[in-house]
Design a protein around this motif. Structure first.
Motif, PDB file in Angstrom:
ATOM      1  N   ARG A 103     -13.348 -13.289   7.933  1.00 20.94           N
ATOM      2  CA  ARG A 103     -13.600 -14.732   8.008  1.00 20.94           C
ATOM      3  C   ARG A 103     -13.778 -15.336   6.630  1.00 20.94           C
ATOM      4  O   ARG A 103     -13.398 -16.482   6.384  1.00 20.94           O
ATOM      5  N   MET A 104     -14.360 -14.578   5.704  1.00 24.19           N
ATOM      6  CA  MET A 104     -14.474 -15.058   4.319  1.00 24.19           C
ATOM      7  C   MET A 104     -13.095 -15.290   3.708  1.00 24.19           C
ATOM      8  O   MET A 104     -12.851 -16.287   3.028  1.00 24.19           O
ATOM      9  N   VAL A 105     -12.194 -14.345   3.944  1.00 26.62           N
ATOM     10  CA  VAL A 105     -10.846 -14.429   3.355  1.00 26.62           C
ATOM     11  C   VAL A 105     -10.134 -15.701   3.808  1.00 26.62           C
ATOM     12  O   VAL A 105      -9.458 -16.375   3.023  1.00 26.62           O
ATOM     13  N   THR A 106     -10.289 -16.038   5.071  1.00 24.11           N
ATOM     14  CA  THR A 106      -9.571 -17.200   5.613  1.00 24.11           C
ATOM     15  C   THR A 106     -10.341 -18.503   5.438  1.00 24.11           C
ATOM     16  O   THR A 106      -9.884 -19.557   5.876  1.00 24.11           O
ATOM     17  N   GLY A 107     -11.511 -18.443   4.791  1.00 24.56           N
ATOM     18  CA  GLY A 107     -12.238 -19.672   4.476  1.00 24.56           C
ATOM     19  C   GLY A 107     -12.902 -20.327   5.659  1.00 24.56           C
ATOM     20  O   GLY A 107     -13.052 -21.562   5.686  1.00 24.56           O
ATOM     21  N   HIS A 108     -13.336 -19.539   6.649  1.00 26.45           N
ATOM     22  CA  HIS A 108     -14.044 -20.114   7.788  1.00 26.45           C
ATOM     23  C   HIS A 108     -15.325 -20.814   7.327  1.00 26.45           C
ATOM     24  O   HIS A 108     -15.945 -20.408   6.334  1.00 26.45           O
ATOM     25  N   ALA A 109     -15.721 -21.830   8.073  1.00 26.18           N
ATOM     26  CA  ALA A 109     -16.978 -22.533   7.802  1.00 26.18           C
ATOM     27  C   ALA A 109     -17.582 -22.949   9.141  1.00 26.18           C
ATOM     28  O   ALA A 109     -17.982 -24.094   9.334  1.00 26.18           O
ATOM     29  N   ASP A 110     -17.662 -21.987  10.046  1.00 26.69           N
ATOM     30  CA  ASP A 110     -18.134 -22.296  11.391  1.00 26.69           C
ATOM     31  C   ASP A 110     -19.564 -21.831  11.639  1.00 26.69           C
ATOM     32  O   ASP A 110     -20.061 -21.898  12.770  1.00 26.69           O
ATOM     33  N   ASP A 111     -20.232 -21.318  10.608  1.00 25.57           N
ATOM     34  CA  ASP A 111     -21.667 -21.038  10.703  1.00 25.57           C
ATOM     35  C   ASP A 111     -22.276 -21.295   9.329  1.00 25.57           C
ATOM     36  O   ASP A 111     -21.573 -21.644   8.364  1.00 25.57           O
TER      37      ASP A 111
END
Length: 411
Positions: A103-111
């Motif tokens: 999730r870090m690699v894909t730039g998630h920002a859901d939490d």
């Protein structure tokens, strides 16, 4: 003093991000070690992490509320997640699960944790923890390579028996090793591992509820010393009389008013202090009996009986188990001569003498450093320069004198 191997963590702000994994239990000891080394630790947990260890445990060990939710109504009133992103010197994700790395690699920002990583400019360290098959999977290795290329530090993992019964790489490093790797990210400071206590500003001695005896001390020199000591890696306690200055960052500020209050606070602080620096311009006298009510102007003259205040720096210097004691002498004439006398009379290790008329309320200072005779040189001129620059010179000299006073190791 803290362990030399972790001394660079003094005054550092570490945001510990915990993701879901059995290794989360190790974060209790990790938080304890980081805090003991002088770091300020705040914890962010994903919801999965709370299934393995409670937020209450992490709160008790860090001394701060644990952050869980991105959309926290109370925090978001002040854009809390952005302020938290600006706070740390280091973000350590431990344990860092395979899912979280992806999730870090894909730039998630859901939490909250992924959002902080996107919003923060702080360096990031990752402590992977997962099943050996997940660790060795090409997708995980590619994700790690991407994060390293973006500047992330990767701590571990170790190899060995795993909770699932497998044997191989994927175990999160032990807390002591993670703490050491965090410390290794920073260069040693001049005063790493030292606790420095300073007194600052004037004292006020009440005449009645609206009048007092005081002086022109601004506190600027002590506050500059406190600020520079923190930058040099020291843990700093600042005991301050009434001044119009903001509290220095990362300093324990103890506010006092009278000389007696300053003495009491000093004696409390010196129990674990390495260096005591008496910068405050303490009132020499106080009114023997201050009035409980405002004294009315009824006569042409008014007589006040003054009695001596306690000698703070002399009291500290006379303690059986005393720290290295540094004094200041602000004089209006014969500055060096009076300084030498004060150094000897009070039994100080070092003294900075300066012209009071040119120092109070000024941003610059010139001073003469004086230490006990016994070497070819027993004094040194500092400044004139900005008080922060002279403060750095003073701290350098304190470090030199501390080292010179160490007993020689037996051969």
């Amino acid at each position: 003093m803290q362990s030399d191997s972790l001394a660079t963590l003094a005054n550092k702000r570490i945001l510990l991000g915990m993701t879901g994994g059995i290794a989360a239990y190790k974060c209790a000891e990790l938080t304890r070690l980081l805090s003991k080394a002088g770091a300020d630790v705040r914890v962010v947990m994903t919801r999965a992490a709370t299934e393995f260890i409670t937020p209450l445990t992490m709160q008790a060990l860090s001394g701060h509320r644990v952050h869980l939710d991105l959309l926290d109504v109370d925090a978001e009133a002040g854009m809390g997640h952005i302020e938290l992103a600006r706070w740390p010197d280091l973000i350590l994700v431990a344990p860092a699960s395979a899912d979280f790395l992806a999730r870090m690699v894909t730039g998630h920002a859901d939490d909250l944790l992924t959002t902080l990583l996107l919003a923060s400019k702080a360096p990031v360290a990752l402590a992977p923890a997962m099943n050996q098959g997940m660790w060795l999977n090409r997708a995980t290795q590619d994700n790690l390579a991407t994060l390293v290329s973006r500047g992330a530090h990767v701590f571990g993992p170790a190899a060995g028996s795993q909770a699932c019964g497998d044997v191989g790489p994927g175990r999160m490093l032990e807390p002591a090793e993670l703490a050491r790797l965090c410390a290794d990210l920073y260069q040693p400071g001049l005063l790493n591992g030292l606790h420095i206590t300073l007194t600052a500003g004037p004292t006020r001695e009440a005449i009645d509820p609206v009048r007092f005896i005081s002086n022109h001390s601004s506190g600027k020199m002590a506050y500059a010393l406190a600020t520079e000591a923190v930058q040099a890696g020291a843990r700093v306690t600042l005991i301050s009389g009434p001044v119009n200055l903001p509290a220095p960052d990362r300093v324990e500020l103890v506010k006092v008013t009278t000389a007696q209050e300053m003495l009491d606070a000093s004696l409390t602080a010196v129990a674990d202090t390495d260096v005591f620096i008496g910068v405050a311009a303490v009132a020499d006298y106080r009114v023997s009996e201050s009035s409980d009510h405002k004294i009315k102007k009824t006569a042409e003259t008014l007589q006040l009986t003054l009695v001596r205040n306690p000698d703070i720096i002399g009291t500290v210097a006379a303690l059986p188990e005393r720290p290295f004691v540094v004094g200041f002498a602000a004089e209006t004439r014969d500055v060096v001569e009076y300084g030498r006398d004060k150094l000897k009379r009070k039994g100080l290790d070092l003294l900075f003498a300066n012209d009071a008329t040119a120092t109070f309320n000024s941003d610059s200072i010139a001073a003469t450093a004086i230490w006990p005779a016994g070497s070819s040189e027993d004094h040194q001129e500092l400044g004139p320069a900005n008080k922060h620059l002279v403060a750095r010179q003073m701290l350098m000299l304190i470090r030199q004198r501390l080292d010179a006073n160490k007993p020689e190791t037996a051969q």
